[in-house]
Scaffold this motif. Structure first.
Motif: not given
Length: 341
Positions: A43, A46-47, A51, A53, A72, A75, A78-79
């Protein structure tokens, strides 16, 4: 002065120049990371704007994909999610199997563990040389048409194999080890990637923490640490390689950065299509690695670094680990084919 852009393109999408290799959260360098610490790391990445993984069915034999899915999945938009197929565990051993039916089943298992409907970038983790690369890539192209994966990647292949695969279906990325002290891809693979429009995703860009000055004593590594059995970390070879570090430390001090940041910055300056994916279990190291995207180097500095590490390091990248060899359908692995990544 070369300027590093804030994003790079992978499989047609912009990504932060440095991704996160997730293997070390599950295995490879000792016991798996504590669940809470692993969640905080993912996390936190991500923050911080990561982008990309990168995981695989092999990592922890499913544990790593399950970890990323649990943490994840909420979310997911977001990636970019990358995973790998073609190596799995059977009867306690690792096995390379590139048969189409195996790859399709591995993908179904990965989708379930990752808690997603589609994997953005799916690599053939290693080419099973008993199966034509065209057949394995053909199976992956079927998965693209079925909407289960978006793009195809290959890991640790030659330029010739990449071209054969690309003739069947566009290859979005090649993942290979690439760092100051692992330069084999410079022989032909980098040129092939440039010509075909594929990204080069560099795993172990810090030489398994060696270039980060993070292995002062190889003998003190955890008994389960894969580096304990790698040729470059063996007595004699390790001391030989240690001599390479002092110039790197000195150059980093002169530029106000750490050796890890200098090594990653050098890699980023080799081309806009290169995306390193260093792994870590610590937020402090994550911050250090990501800051390398802001380290600017001129051509002269890049050349000096390249020359410093131009001589062959002591020891091969991989060795044979008694009792842990992967079984392979067909002929035994060629030298260097044994894989923990």
């Amino acid at each position: 002065m070369t300027t590093i852009t804030t994003t790079r393109v992978l499989a047609g999408r912009p990504v932060f120049p440095i991704g996160l290799g997730c293997m070390s959260l599950s295995h490879g360098y000792g016991p798996a990371a504590d669940a809470a610490a692993a969640e905080a790391l993912l996390l936190g990445a991500l923050d911080r704007g990561v982008t990309l993984f990168d995981t695989a069915a092999l990592y922890g034999f499913g544990h790593n994909e399950e970890l990323l899915g649990r943490v994840l999945a909420p979310h997911r938009s977001r990636f970019m999610l990358a995973s790998k197929c073609g190596i799995f565990r059977e009867n306690g051993q690792r096995r390379i199997d590139g048969r189409p039916d195996t790859l399709r089943q591995t993908c179904e298992d990965a989708l379930r563990r990752l808690r997603t409907d589609v994997i953005d970038l799916y690599y053939l983790h290693r080419w099973d040389k008993s199966v034509p690369i065209e057949d394995s890539v053909g199976a992956l192209s079927d998965l693209v048409r079925a909407g289960k994966i978006r793009h195809i990647g290959l890991s640790e292949v030659s330029a010739a194999t990449l071209r054969r695969a690309h003739a069947v279906h566009p290859v979005a990325a090649v993942q290979s080890e690439y760092s100051l002290w692992s330069r084999e891809v410079e022989i032909a693979v980098l040129q092939a990637c440039r010509e075909l429009g594929a990204a080069l995703v560099a795993f172990s860009p810090l030489g398994r923490a060696f270039l980060a000055d993070g292995v002062p004593d190889a003998a003190a590594l955890d008994a389960a640490d894969l580096r304990r059995r790698m040729p470059r970390f063996q007595p004699g070879a390790f001391e030989h390689n240690q001599a390479l570090l002092e110039p790197l430390r000195q150059m980093a001090r002169e530029r106000g950065c750490t050796p890890a940041q200098l090594a990653l910055a050098w890699l980023l300056h080799q081309g806009e299509y290169i995306i390193p994916i260093p792994g870590t279990t610590r937020l402090a190291h994550l911050d250090e690695n990501l800051a390398a995207a802001g380290v600017q180097l001129d051509a002269e500095t890049c050349g000096v670094l390249a020359r410093l590490f131009s001589r062959d390091p002591g020891g091969n990248r991989y060795g044979t680990i008694p009792g842990v060899l992967m079984t392979l359908r067909g002929p035994p692995p060629a030298p260097g084919q044994f894989l923990t990544h």
